[in-house]
Design a protein around this motif. Structure first.
Motif, PDB file in Angstrom:
ATOM      1  N   GLY B 106      73.122 -49.250  69.909  1.00 23.57           N
ATOM      2  CA  GLY B 106      72.975 -50.505  69.175  1.00 23.57           C
ATOM      3  C   GLY B 106      74.285 -50.906  68.524  1.00 23.57           C
ATOM      4  N   ALA B 107      74.979 -49.921  67.924  1.00 23.21           N
ATOM      5  CA  ALA B 107      76.245 -50.221  67.270  1.00 23.21           C
ATOM      6  C   ALA B 107      77.269 -50.704  68.290  1.00 23.21           C
ATOM      7  CB  ALA B 107      76.751 -48.976  66.546  1.00 23.21           C
ATOM      8  N   VAL B 108      77.315 -50.053  69.454  1.00 21.13           N
ATOM      9  CA  VAL B 108      78.263 -50.473  70.482  1.00 21.13           C
ATOM     10  C   VAL B 108      77.938 -51.875  70.979  1.00 21.13           C
ATOM     11  CG1 VAL B 108      78.999 -50.003  72.859  1.00 21.13           C
ATOM     12  CG2 VAL B 108      78.846 -48.125  71.227  1.00 21.13           C
ATOM     13  N   HIS B 109      76.663 -52.142  71.211  1.00 27.91           N
ATOM     14  CA  HIS B 109      76.247 -53.436  71.724  1.00 27.91           C
ATOM     15  C   HIS B 109      76.580 -54.532  70.716  1.00 27.91           C
ATOM     16  CE1 HIS B 109      74.272 -55.953  74.546  1.00 27.91           C
ATOM     17  NE2 HIS B 109      73.313 -56.337  73.718  1.00 27.91           N
ATOM     18  N   TRP B 110      76.350 -54.250  69.458  1.00 28.69           N
ATOM     19  CA  TRP B 110      76.639 -55.171  68.371  1.00 28.69           C
ATOM     20  C   TRP B 110      78.143 -55.485  68.342  1.00 28.69           C
ATOM     21  CZ3 TRP B 110      76.183 -53.366  62.570  1.00 28.69           C
ATOM     22  CH2 TRP B 110      76.459 -54.440  61.725  1.00 28.69           C
ATOM     23  N   ALA B 111      78.948 -54.424  68.372  1.00 30.49           N
ATOM     24  CA  ALA B 111      80.395 -54.628  68.303  1.00 30.49           C
ATOM     25  C   ALA B 111      80.887 -55.434  69.498  1.00 30.49           C
ATOM     26  CB  ALA B 111      81.095 -53.287  68.240  1.00 30.49           C
ATOM     27  N   ARG B 112      80.296 -55.200  70.662  1.00 28.62           N
ATOM     28  CA  ARG B 112      80.821 -55.828  71.873  1.00 28.62           C
ATOM     29  C   ARG B 112      80.334 -57.263  72.059  1.00 28.62           C
ATOM     30  NH1 ARG B 112      82.440 -53.150  76.246  1.00 28.62           N
ATOM     31  NH2 ARG B 112      80.832 -54.080  77.540  1.00 28.62           N
ATOM     32  N   THR B 113      79.190 -57.596  71.500  1.00 31.51           N
ATOM     33  CA  THR B 113      78.676 -58.937  71.759  1.00 31.51           C
ATOM     34  C   THR B 113      78.817 -59.864  70.567  1.00 31.51           C
ATOM     35  OG1 THR B 113      76.471 -58.177  71.152  1.00 31.51           O
ATOM     36  CG2 THR B 113      77.002 -58.197  73.488  1.00 31.51           C
ATOM     37  N   LEU B 114      78.711 -59.353  69.337  1.00 37.85           N
ATOM     38  CA  LEU B 114      78.615 -60.242  68.183  1.00 37.85           C
ATOM     39  C   LEU B 114      79.818 -60.187  67.255  1.00 37.85           C
ATOM     40  CD1 LEU B 114      74.837 -59.726  67.417  1.00 37.85           C
ATOM     41  CD2 LEU B 114      75.924 -61.687  68.496  1.00 37.85           C
ATOM     42  N   MET B 115      80.374 -59.002  67.043  1.00 41.65           N
ATOM     43  CA  MET B 115      81.532 -58.940  66.160  1.00 41.65           C
ATOM     44  C   MET B 115      82.713 -59.619  66.843  1.00 41.65           C
ATOM     45  SD  MET B 115      81.495 -55.172  64.531  1.00 41.65           S
ATOM     46  CE  MET B 115      80.059 -54.503  63.733  1.00 41.65           C
ATOM     47  N   SER B 116      83.626 -60.168  66.027  1.00 40.75           N
ATOM     48  CA  SER B 116      84.754 -60.905  66.580  1.00 40.75           C
ATOM     49  C   SER B 116      85.610 -59.990  67.450  1.00 40.75           C
ATOM     50  CB  SER B 116      85.609 -61.448  65.446  1.00 40.75           C
ATOM     51  OG  SER B 116      86.816 -61.934  65.992  1.00 40.75           O
ATOM     52  N   ASP B 117      86.013 -60.508  68.614  1.00 38.18           N
ATOM     53  CA  ASP B 117      86.885 -59.703  69.469  1.00 38.18           C
ATOM     54  C   ASP B 117      88.257 -60.365  69.631  1.00 38.18           C
ATOM     55  OD1 ASP B 117      86.251 -61.791  71.110  1.00 38.18           O
ATOM     56  OD2 ASP B 117      86.145 -60.548  72.925  1.00 38.18           O
ATOM     57  N   VAL B 118      88.632 -61.184  68.647  1.00 34.64           N
ATOM     58  CA  VAL B 118      89.955 -61.814  68.707  1.00 34.64           C
ATOM     59  C   VAL B 118      91.027 -60.741  68.559  1.00 34.64           C
ATOM     60  CG1 VAL B 118      91.493 -63.472  67.605  1.00 34.64           C
ATOM     61  CG2 VAL B 118      89.030 -63.922  67.724  1.00 34.64           C
ATOM     62  N   GLU B 119      91.999 -60.728  69.492  1.00 33.68           N
ATOM     63  CA  GLU B 119      93.059 -59.738  69.423  1.00 33.68           C
ATOM     64  C   GLU B 119      93.897 -59.987  68.181  1.00 33.68           C
ATOM     65  OE1 GLU B 119      92.427 -61.695  71.908  1.00 33.68           O
ATOM     66  OE2 GLU B 119      91.907 -60.462  73.648  1.00 33.68           O
ATOM     67  N   MET B 120      94.130 -58.933  67.415  1.00 29.77           N
ATOM     68  CA  MET B 120      94.882 -59.105  66.179  1.00 29.77           C
ATOM     69  C   MET B 120      96.033 -58.119  66.156  1.00 29.77           C
ATOM     70  SD  MET B 120      92.134 -59.908  63.237  1.00 29.77           S
ATOM     71  CE  MET B 120      90.660 -59.213  63.884  1.00 29.77           C
ATOM     72  N   PRO B 121      97.223 -58.518  66.659  1.00 32.72           N
ATOM     73  CA  PRO B 121      98.359 -57.600  66.623  1.00 32.72           C
ATOM     74  C   PRO B 121      98.804 -57.401  65.186  1.00 32.72           C
ATOM     75  CG  PRO B 121      99.002 -59.743  67.495  1.00 32.72           C
ATOM     76  CD  PRO B 121      97.560 -59.819  67.234  1.00 32.72           C
ATOM     77  N   ALA B 122      99.095 -56.132  64.815  1.00 36.14           N
ATOM     78  CA  ALA B 122      99.554 -55.834  63.472  1.00 36.14           C
ATOM     79  C   ALA B 122     100.926 -55.207  63.568  1.00 36.14           C
ATOM     80  CB  ALA B 122      98.573 -54.900  62.772  1.00 36.14           C
ATOM     81  N   GLU B 123     101.938 -55.896  63.023  1.00 35.42           N
ATOM     82  CA  GLU B 123     103.290 -55.324  62.997  1.00 35.42           C
ATOM     83  C   GLU B 123     103.309 -54.179  62.005  1.00 35.42           C
ATOM     84  OE1 GLU B 123     105.564 -56.399  65.007  1.00 35.42           O
ATOM     85  OE2 GLU B 123     104.451 -58.123  65.773  1.00 35.42           O
ATOM     86  N   ARG B 124     104.259 -53.237  62.241  1.00 32.86           N
ATOM     87  CA  ARG B 124     104.355 -52.147  61.271  1.00 32.86           C
ATOM     88  C   ARG B 124     105.110 -52.613  60.049  1.00 32.86           C
ATOM     89  NH1 ARG B 124     104.655 -46.506  64.420  1.00 32.86           N
ATOM     90  NH2 ARG B 124     103.115 -47.040  65.996  1.00 32.86           N
ATOM     91  N   HIS B 125     104.613 -52.196  58.915  1.00 34.86           N
ATOM     92  CA  HIS B 125     105.213 -52.607  57.652  1.00 34.86           C
ATOM     93  C   HIS B 125     105.521 -51.375  56.832  1.00 34.86           C
ATOM     94  CE1 HIS B 125     104.261 -56.765  58.374  1.00 34.86           C
ATOM     95  NE2 HIS B 125     103.023 -56.419  58.707  1.00 34.86           N
ATOM     96  N   PRO B 126     106.342 -51.556  55.755  1.00 31.15           N
ATOM     97  CA  PRO B 126     106.469 -50.463  54.786  1.00 31.15           C
ATOM     98  C   PRO B 126     105.098 -50.182  54.164  1.00 31.15           C
ATOM     99  CG  PRO B 126     108.059 -52.219  54.314  1.00 31.15           C
ATOM    100  CD  PRO B 126     107.206 -52.704  55.425  1.00 31.15           C
ATOM    101  N   ILE B 127     104.946 -48.945  53.607  1.00 32.16           N
ATOM    102  CA  ILE B 127     103.630 -48.562  53.105  1.00 32.16           C
ATOM    103  C   ILE B 127     103.234 -49.428  51.914  1.00 32.16           C
ATOM    104  CG2 ILE B 127     102.371 -46.699  51.958  1.00 32.16           C
ATOM    105  CD1 ILE B 127     103.882 -44.808  53.858  1.00 32.16           C
ATOM    106  N   GLU B 128     104.240 -49.736  51.025  1.00 30.77           N
ATOM    107  CA  GLU B 128     103.906 -50.566  49.860  1.00 30.77           C
ATOM    108  C   GLU B 128     103.526 -51.963  50.342  1.00 30.77           C
ATOM    109  OE1 GLU B 128     106.757 -47.772  49.896  1.00 30.77           O
ATOM    110  OE2 GLU B 128     107.581 -49.789  50.011  1.00 30.77           O
ATOM    111  N   ALA B 129     102.488 -52.488  49.738  1.00 31.51           N
ATOM    112  CA  ALA B 129     102.098 -53.854  50.056  1.00 31.51           C
ATOM    113  C   ALA B 129     102.188 -54.692  48.803  1.00 31.51           C
ATOM    114  CB  ALA B 129     100.667 -53.868  50.588  1.00 31.51           C
ATOM    115  N   ASP B 130     102.788 -55.877  48.922  1.00 30.97           N
ATOM    116  CA  ASP B 130     102.863 -56.719  47.725  1.00 30.97           C
ATOM    117  C   ASP B 130     101.553 -57.475  47.534  1.00 30.97           C
ATOM    118  OD1 ASP B 130     102.929 -58.700  49.625  1.00 30.97           O
ATOM    119  OD2 ASP B 130     105.134 -58.677  49.695  1.00 30.97           O
ATOM    120  N   ASP B 131     101.491 -58.151  46.400  1.00 27.45           N
ATOM    121  CA  ASP B 131     100.241 -58.811  46.017  1.00 27.45           C
ATOM    122  C   ASP B 131      99.766 -59.787  47.072  1.00 27.45           C
ATOM    123  OD1 ASP B 131     100.288 -57.380  43.798  1.00 27.45           O
ATOM    124  OD2 ASP B 131     101.079 -58.954  42.473  1.00 27.45           O
TER     125      ASP B 131
END
Lengths: 269, 350
Positions: B106-131
């Motif tokens: 059920g969890a797999v089916h949910w993730a594959r059909t209903l949760m957003s599947d938009v590709e979201m590339p994440a660049e690497r950043h320093p560990i500290e995050a600003d506000d």
């Protein structure tokens, strides 16, 4: 009767009575005297011992000594009894192929007649467990199987595995599988305790119980009822683990690949 | 599917950065929507499918508990590819398997059909995050939560919570059988009732009768239990788990340990059958070497030397029971073991 009593004073009457008495004695003697048979038995027995001694000198004496007294290469056979000879030679363990942790079962090279002669010679060295008769190890009562099962689990299963498949011991020794072993040989092994197997003498395990154990072993290793589904060789955790790793995990990996490879994207047509 | 129903694809994502650079980052392919993204009926259907799986999982867990209570453990049924199997084992395995599998499916089916599947590339950043980034993350989390529909699709949420809450009950039902803490139960055995005045006979477990010393021959192995214990007793299995003895007879000149020789009777030694490692019944006795071997972890004891551990993880020699004979010649014990039988535990003295 009158005719007979009238002639009782006939001169030949004594002779007739004597002849009748002789015939009766001879007849009774022929019917009941065991002398001839006994002599034949003793003769056959000593012939068997002689023949056995010759066979022993050829096949066994290099390790066990010419008179079965034992040497550095083999134990003394005084008092091991005919059951031990019948088991060791009948299963091909003796003569031993080579020294080692354990002498394995192999092709038997002697006929049953020769084994009996060897057994006759060895049991003439000293009294010991006697080769069982067919009635002693053949069970006709179906209840014996379940009774034998309980006895097997108490006394035998720790080494030979719950289904008689055998198991490992220390330093290269092992408890052999009981599959396809003759009922007679199972019985004799319990009587005599071959190699590192402890013995189960009649004083602690009566004949009747040995027969029940034999019935259980023959039943379990031949037409097993299979109550748990797949037996995987009845070996326990080894085959079950292998099955789990290969087929269980294999299925999971296959499902994971299938899930990942199939997208639900709508293609623009 | 008609063209106008499809949302506009993101033109920039599929573009190649620089045609002159052979190692240029090709970027992501254009995002393709799924049927459930563009067809609300399909989305509803997927939602019902996921919920159905979670509901079946709940029913299977209830079925597990019901089978545990209702099915007779001795019942054997015929099931085609398996043959004759225990009905209880089959029911427990099937229901627990279905309950766990359908939560996952059920969890797999949910993730594959209903949760957003938009590709979201994440660049690497320093560990500290600003506000600013943190605010962005919180915003993304909210967006993700909204896109998963966890708050909106209440039926999925509630059925998931229901099935996840019920599954641990299977474990509670099974573990409850382990019972209360051991207390002092491990300190003594059934032999404690034996005294020098009133000794207990050793009963042969094969024949259920007492034994004389002559019955035990050199090279033989015999199992014994205390007089007064019967195999049909309700608590037989609990008691024999501590009381079981193995009797061997070793030629007196072969016995290396003097204390052990004194505890025995004319070379007959009575050792506990319970391994001192984790308590397996141990009686793989080799009559020529006098070694007894535990089948579980290969602890090896030398019965000719006071059951000293010569290999394996066991921490103590096997406890030995002092035996002698009574006036009728039967083997008897006059007391309990000197030390607890079986595995090590915290309160054990040594």
């Amino acid at each position: 009767m009158k005719k007979l009593s009238a002639r009782r004073r006939h001169p030949l009457a004594a002779l007739v009575v004597l002849l009748l008495a002789l015939a009766a004695t001879g007849g009774l003697y022929a019917a009941f005297a065991p002398a001839d048979k006994a002599q034949a038995d003793v003769a056959a027995q000593s012939l068997a011992i002689d023949e056995g001694k010759k066979l022993f000198a050829v096949g066994c004496s290099s390790c066990h000594g010419l008179n079965g007294q034992g040497s550095s290469d083999g134990p003394s056979l005084v008092g091991v009894g005919s059951a031990s000879v019948d088991f060791q030679v009948g299963t091909g363990r003796m003569p031993a192929q080579q020294p080692g942790a354990q002498v394995p079962r192999k092709q038997n090279i002697y006929t049953q007649a020769e084994i009996d002669q060897l057994a006759a010679f060895v049991s003439s060295l000293g009294p010991g467990p006697v080769t069982p008769t067919k009635e002693q190890y053949t069970s006709t009562n179906p209840e014996d199987i379940s009774k034998g099962g309980e006895l097997f689990r108490t006394n035998c299963a720790q080494c030979h595995n719950f289904a008689g498949q055998g198991g490992a011991l220390t330093k290269g020794k092992y408890a052999p599988s009981l599959e396809g072993v003759d009922a007679k040989h199972i019985y004799e092994a319990m009587q005599t305790g071959p190699q590192n197997m402890p013995s189960f003498p009649d004083t602690t395990m009566p004949e009747e119980q040995k027969k029940q154990i034999v019935a259980f072993v023959r039943h379990t290793t031949s037409d097993e009822p299979n109550p748990g589904g797949l037996t995987l060789g009845s070996l326990g955790p080894v085959t079950e683990g292998l099955f789990g790793w290969i087929f269980g995990l294999g299925t999971l990996i296959a499902v994971a690949i299938w899930v990942a490879a199939h997208t639900t994207k709508a293609k623009k047509s | 599917m008609s063209e106008e129903k499809l949302p506009e694809s993101h033109g920039s994502a599929g573009e190649v950065a620089d045609h002159g650079d052979p190692f240029a980052d090709p970027g992501l392919p254009a995002h393709e929507p799924r049927r459930t993204d563009i067809d609300e009926r399909a989305a509803k259907r997927a939602e019902r499918q996921v919920s159905l799986m979670f509901v079946i999982s709940m029913l299977a867990t209830v079925g597990f508990i019901a089978s545990y209570v209702a099915i007779d453990p001795d019942k054997i049924v015929y099931i085609f590819p398996l043959g004759h199997v225990s009905a209880l084992n089959f029911a427990l395995g099937m229901t627990l398997g279905v309950a766990l599998f359908l939560i996952g499916a059920g969890a797999v089916h949910w993730a594959r059909t209903l949760m957003s599947d938009v590709e979201m590339p994440a660049e690497r950043h320093p560990i500290e995050a600003d506000d600013e980034v943190r605010a962005d993350v919180i915003q993304q989390f909210r967006t993700g939560a909204a896109e998963s529909g966890f708050g909106r699709r209440k039926m999925i949420r509630n059925t998931l919570i229901g099935s996840m809450a019920l599954v641990p009950l299977s474990g509670v039902v099974l573990l409850r059988d382990l019972g209360p803490l051991p207390e002092k139960k491990l300190k003594d055995t059934g032999w404690k009732e034996a005294t020098p005045q009133k000794p207990l006979q050793l009963i042969n477990m094969s024949t259920n009768s007492p034994m004389t010393a002559d019955d035990i021959v050199i090279g033989s192995l015999t199992f014994a239990m205390p007089q007064g214990l019967h195999t049909h007793d309700e608590d037989f299995q609990q008691r024999i788990a501590k009381d079981a003895l193995m009797l061997v007879r070793i030629a007196p000149e072969d016995i290396k340990d003097d204390t052990s020789k004194e505890l025995g009777f004319q070379g007959i030694l009575a050792y506990s059958k319970i391994c001192t490692h984790v308590g397996c019944p141990i009686s793989l006795y080799e009559q020529q070497t006098h070694h007894a071997l535990c089948p579980c972890h290969q602890s090896t004891f030398d019965l000719a030397d006071g059951a000293r551990v010569i290999f394996g993880p066991a921490g103590h020699p096997l406890p030995q029971l002092k035996i002698t004979t009574d006036e009728k010649g039967f083997l008897v014990a006059t007391g309990d073991f000197d030390e607890p039988v079986g595995p090590s535990y915290w309160e054990r003295a040594r």
